[in-house]
Design a protein around this motif. Structure first.
Motif, PDB file in Angstrom:
ATOM      1  N   MET A  24      18.028  15.901   1.685  1.00 42.65           N
ATOM      2  CA  MET A  24      18.967  15.178   0.820  1.00 42.65           C
ATOM      3  C   MET A  24      19.005  13.727   1.275  1.00 42.65           C
ATOM      4  N   PRO A  25      19.672  12.857   0.534  1.00 43.24           N
ATOM      5  CA  PRO A  25      19.753  11.460   0.974  1.00 43.24           C
ATOM      6  C   PRO A  25      20.338  11.384   2.377  1.00 43.24           C
ATOM      7  N   LYS A  38       5.522  10.044   5.188  1.00 40.42           N
ATOM      8  CA  LYS A  38       4.460  10.434   6.134  1.00 40.42           C
ATOM      9  C   LYS A  38       4.969  10.353   7.577  1.00 40.42           C
ATOM     10  N   LYS A  59       6.440  -3.768  -8.584  1.00 34.08           N
ATOM     11  CA  LYS A  59       6.306  -2.322  -8.803  1.00 34.08           C
ATOM     12  C   LYS A  59       7.382  -1.532  -8.072  1.00 34.08           C
ATOM     13  N   GLN A  73       0.819  -1.216   0.000  1.00 35.69           N
ATOM     14  CA  GLN A  73       0.000   0.000   0.000  1.00 35.69           C
ATOM     15  C   GLN A  73       0.848   1.259   0.000  1.00 35.69           C
ATOM     16  N   ALA A  89      20.655   8.145   4.167  1.00 31.42           N
ATOM     17  CA  ALA A  89      21.067   6.784   4.565  1.00 31.42           C
ATOM     18  C   ALA A  89      22.225   6.320   3.687  1.00 31.42           C
ATOM     19  N   GLU A 146      15.275  12.900  -2.876  1.00 27.95           N
ATOM     20  CA  GLU A 146      15.035  13.609  -1.618  1.00 27.95           C
ATOM     21  C   GLU A 146      15.027  15.120  -1.786  1.00 27.95           C
ATOM     22  N   MET A 156      15.642  10.057 -12.159  1.00 24.44           N
ATOM     23  CA  MET A 156      15.795   8.599 -12.008  1.00 24.44           C
ATOM     24  C   MET A 156      16.671   8.029 -13.113  1.00 24.44           C
ATOM     25  N   LEU A 205      13.991   4.101  -4.775  1.00 24.58           N
ATOM     26  CA  LEU A 205      14.158   5.553  -4.663  1.00 24.58           C
ATOM     27  C   LEU A 205      14.539   5.940  -3.246  1.00 24.58           C
ATOM     28  N   GLY A 206      15.316   7.007  -3.137  1.00 23.10           N
ATOM     29  CA  GLY A 206      15.667   7.526  -1.819  1.00 23.10           C
ATOM     30  C   GLY A 206      16.248   6.422  -0.951  1.00 23.10           C
ATOM     31  N   GLY A 207      15.646   6.231   0.225  1.00 24.31           N
ATOM     32  CA  GLY A 207      16.117   5.184   1.129  1.00 24.31           C
ATOM     33  C   GLY A 207      16.058   3.795   0.499  1.00 24.31           C
ATOM     34  N   LEU A 242      11.968  16.901  -1.869  1.00 23.13           N
ATOM     35  CA  LEU A 242      11.224  16.984  -0.609  1.00 23.13           C
ATOM     36  C   LEU A 242      11.851  18.000   0.339  1.00 23.13           C
ATOM     37  N   LEU A 280       8.236  10.802   8.373  1.00 18.94           N
ATOM     38  CA  LEU A 280       9.284  11.819   8.539  1.00 18.94           C
ATOM     39  C   LEU A 280       8.715  13.236   8.575  1.00 18.94           C
ATOM     40  N   ALA A 340       7.501   1.666   1.308  1.00 15.84           N
ATOM     41  CA  ALA A 340       8.180   2.759   2.024  1.00 15.84           C
ATOM     42  C   ALA A 340       8.716   2.201   3.339  1.00 15.84           C
ATOM     43  N   ALA A 352      12.344   6.178   2.333  1.00 20.09           N
ATOM     44  CA  ALA A 352      11.899   6.296   3.716  1.00 20.09           C
ATOM     45  C   ALA A 352      10.417   6.661   3.689  1.00 20.09           C
ATOM     46  N   LEU A 408       4.128   1.253  -1.459  1.00 17.05           N
ATOM     47  CA  LEU A 408       5.279   0.963  -2.333  1.00 17.05           C
ATOM     48  C   LEU A 408       6.528   0.617  -1.508  1.00 17.05           C
TER      49      LEU A 408
HETATM   50  N1  CAA Z   1       6.619   7.289   1.857  1.00 16.25           N
HETATM   51  C1  CAA Z   1       5.339   7.107   2.195  1.00 16.25           C
HETATM   52  N2  CAA Z   1       4.395   6.731   1.328  1.00 16.25           N
HETATM   53  C2  CAA Z   1       4.754   6.523   0.052  1.00 16.25           C
HETATM   54  C3  CAA Z   1       6.079   6.694  -0.377  1.00 16.25           C
HETATM   55  C4  CAA Z   1       7.048   7.081   0.586  1.00 16.25           C
HETATM   56  N3  CAA Z   1       8.343   7.227   0.283  1.00 16.25           N
HETATM   57  N4  CAA Z   1       6.136   6.440  -1.705  1.00 16.25           N
HETATM   58  C5  CAA Z   1       4.905   6.109  -2.073  1.00 16.25           C
HETATM   59  N5  CAA Z   1       4.047   6.165  -1.026  1.00 16.25           N
HETATM   60  C6  CAA Z   1       2.619   5.895  -1.000  1.00 16.25           C
HETATM   61  C7  CAA Z   1       1.836   7.015  -1.645  1.00 16.25           C
HETATM   62  O1  CAA Z   1       1.632   8.062  -0.716  1.00 16.25           O
HETATM   63  C8  CAA Z   1       0.580   6.315  -2.036  1.00 16.25           C
HETATM   64  O2  CAA Z   1      -0.232   6.175  -0.893  1.00 16.25           O
HETATM   65  P1  CAA Z   1      -1.808   6.554  -0.957  1.00 16.25           P
HETATM   66  O3  CAA Z   1      -2.376   5.571  -1.942  1.00 16.25           O
HETATM   67  O4  CAA Z   1      -2.263   6.356   0.439  1.00 16.25           O
HETATM   68  O5  CAA Z   1      -1.869   7.972  -1.459  1.00 16.25           O
HETATM   69  C9  CAA Z   1       1.053   4.915  -2.420  1.00 16.25           C
HETATM   70  O6  CAA Z   1       2.340   4.766  -1.801  1.00 16.25           O
HETATM   71  C10 CAA Z   1       1.228   4.740  -3.913  1.00 16.25           C
HETATM   72  O7  CAA Z   1       2.078   5.770  -4.385  1.00 16.25           O
HETATM   73  P2  CAA Z   1       1.712   6.711  -5.632  1.00 16.25           P
HETATM   74  O8  CAA Z   1       0.239   6.870  -5.737  1.00 16.25           O
HETATM   75  O9  CAA Z   1       2.512   7.959  -5.504  1.00 16.25           O
HETATM   76  O10 CAA Z   1       2.229   5.801  -6.840  1.00 16.25           O
HETATM   77  P3  CAA Z   1       2.721   6.300  -8.284  1.00 16.25           P
HETATM   78  O11 CAA Z   1       2.863   5.066  -9.088  1.00 16.25           O
HETATM   79  O12 CAA Z   1       1.825   7.389  -8.783  1.00 16.25           O
HETATM   80  O13 CAA Z   1       4.145   6.965  -8.042  1.00 16.25           O
HETATM   81  C11 CAA Z   1       6.382   7.062  -7.122  1.00 16.25           C
HETATM   82  C12 CAA Z   1       5.240   6.167  -7.640  1.00 16.25           C
HETATM   83  C13 CAA Z   1       6.976   7.886  -8.275  1.00 16.25           C
HETATM   84  C14 CAA Z   1       7.446   6.121  -6.563  1.00 16.25           C
HETATM   85  C15 CAA Z   1       5.861   8.023  -6.034  1.00 16.25           C
HETATM   86  O14 CAA Z   1       5.135   7.266  -5.094  1.00 16.25           O
HETATM   87  C16 CAA Z   1       6.924   8.776  -5.294  1.00 16.25           C
HETATM   88  O15 CAA Z   1       7.462   9.738  -5.816  1.00 16.25           O
HETATM   89  N6  CAA Z   1       7.229   8.362  -4.043  1.00 16.25           N
HETATM   90  C17 CAA Z   1       8.181   9.047  -3.178  1.00 16.25           C
HETATM   91  C18 CAA Z   1       9.619   8.809  -3.604  1.00 16.25           C
HETATM   92  C19 CAA Z   1      10.551   9.593  -2.708  1.00 16.25           C
HETATM   93  O16 CAA Z   1      10.538  10.797  -2.673  1.00 16.25           O
HETATM   94  N7  CAA Z   1      11.403   8.866  -1.959  1.00 16.25           N
HETATM   95  C20 CAA Z   1      12.339   9.493  -1.051  1.00 16.25           C
HETATM   96  C21 CAA Z   1      11.797   9.421   0.343  1.00 16.25           C
HETATM   97  S1  CAA Z   1      12.765  10.356   1.520  1.00 16.25           S
HETATM   98  C22 CAA Z   1      14.061   9.349   1.915  1.00 16.25           C
HETATM   99  O17 CAA Z   1      14.165   8.231   1.447  1.00 16.25           O
HETATM  100  C23 CAA Z   1      15.061   9.888   2.914  1.00 16.25           C
HETATM  101  C24 CAA Z   1      16.299   9.095   3.026  1.00 16.25           C
HETATM  102  O18 CAA Z   1      17.250   9.270   2.283  1.00 16.25           O
HETATM  103  C25 CAA Z   1      16.454   8.110   4.104  1.00 16.25           C
END
Ligand code: CAA
Length: 258
Positions: free
Chosen positions: A138-139, A69, A60, A24, A141, A132, A165, A107-109, A135, A71, A28, A66, A26
């Motif tokens: 920055m990265p 929601k 997928k 639900q 981890a 990151e 990407m 992606l990201g983490g 948002l 963070l 995360a 990470a 992806l």
């Molecule tokens: N955190 C929390 N929830 C996430 C998530 C994440 N990183 N990535 C996806 N989800 C959730 C979405 O919120 C969505 O939930 P709802 O159905 O409740 O709205 C569900 O997963 C499906 O995602 P999408 O509807 O966005 O799916 P999509 O196919 O349209 O897009 C995606 C896919 C391009 C990967 C997009 O989900 C996305 O951009 N995700 C975030 C990627 C990101 O920014 N990652 C970095 C996180 S920060 C980090 O990682 C810090 C670090 O360095 C440690």
């Protein structure tokens, strides 16, 4: 089996397969998932019946990063005292080999956890990125460090500064992944590589992993010195005698992990 809610674990022979399982979101990497992942990795690392670990996600997403929601409301004092990311180091600190089998988004983490593994086998659907910056962070981890070592400064800088990407073909060209396979064959290919590793002498495998990792942590001269000492020590193992005797006798070796 251990009451995990966000990952699935199974063993096939001497290989452990861990599947990230928060479809639900992806996959995360919320705190609970990282706790469960670390627990499973530590158990398999300590289990003498396991010789190699495969870490994968879904078709997928390996992991979309990470948990944003989780963070989002974090304050600086919380992020400092809570030290949210440091427990993730557990993935990088395991001593048995971990293969990341990546399909879809890493992606990201998610990209960072894949890079903590010993090598990455990518499906042709894989997409890697450090988004990151989009948002406002920055990265956190290891991405600014491990991606730079794996693909070089220019590409790592572009990825971290723009959030763009990389597809699987580019990731292979850049040296981020060891190879790309058709998505339908990802798990089979990763399991095959893991079975091969698990069929080798476990102490020799672990010493080899430790030696390759030294190249990231020290100078060339110190790394070579480390390799030399470990290589010399291998002649104290029964598996060295077995491996070389089997070659000379033209038979398959039967390693006893000793
Ligand atoms: N955190 C929390 N929830 C996430 C998530 C994440 N990183 N990535 C996806 N989800 C959730 C979405 O919120 C969505 O939930 P709802 O159905 O409740 O709205 C569900 O997963 C499906 O995602 P999408 O509807 O966005 O799916 P999509 O196919 O349209 O897009 C995606 C896919 C391009 C990967 C997009 O989900 C996305 O951009 N995700 C975030 C990627 C990101 O920014 N990652 C970095 C996180 S920060 C980090 O990682 C810090 C670090 O360095 C440690």
């Amino acid at each position: 089996a251990q009451g995990y809610e966000t990952i699935l674990t199974e063993t096939r022979g001497r290989v452990a397969l861990i599947t990230l399982n928060r479809p639900q979101a992806l996959n995360a990497l919320c705190a609970q998932l990282m706790t469960e992942l670390n627990d499973a990795l530590a158990r398999f690392d300590a289990d003498p019946a396991i010789g190699c670990i495969v870490l994968t996600g879904s078709e997928k997403a390996f992991a979309a990063g990470a948990d944003i929601k989780e963070l989002q409301p974090t304050t600086y004092p919380q992020s400092y005292t809570g030290d949210l990311i440091t427990p993730w180091d557990g993935v990088a600190n395991r001593r048995k080999p971990i293969i990341a089998a990546v399909a879809g988004f890493a992606l990201g983490g998610g990209c960072e956890v894949a890079m903590m593994c010993d090598f990455i086998i990518a499906a042709d659907t894989a997409k890697f990125g450090q988004p990151e910056i989009r948002l406002g962070v920055m990265p956190g981890a290891g991405g600014t460090q491990r991606l730079t070592r794996l693909v070089g400064k220019s590409k790592a800088m572009e990825m971290c500064l723009t959030g763009r990407m990389m597809d699987a073909a580019e990731a292979e060209r850049a040296g981020l992944v060891s190879r790309v396979v058709p998505a339908a064959e990802l798990i089979a290919e990763a399991m095959k590589a893991a079975e091969t590793i698990a069929s080798m002498s476990l102490p020799i495998v672990m010493m080899t992993k430790e030696s390759v990792n030294r190249s990231y942590e020290t100078t060339l001269a110190e790394g070579i010195r480390f390799e030399r000492r470990v290589f010399q020590a291998m002649f104290a193992t029964a598996d060295q005698k077995e491996g070389m005797s089997a070659f000379v006798d033209k038979r398959k070796p039967a390693f006893r992990n000793g």
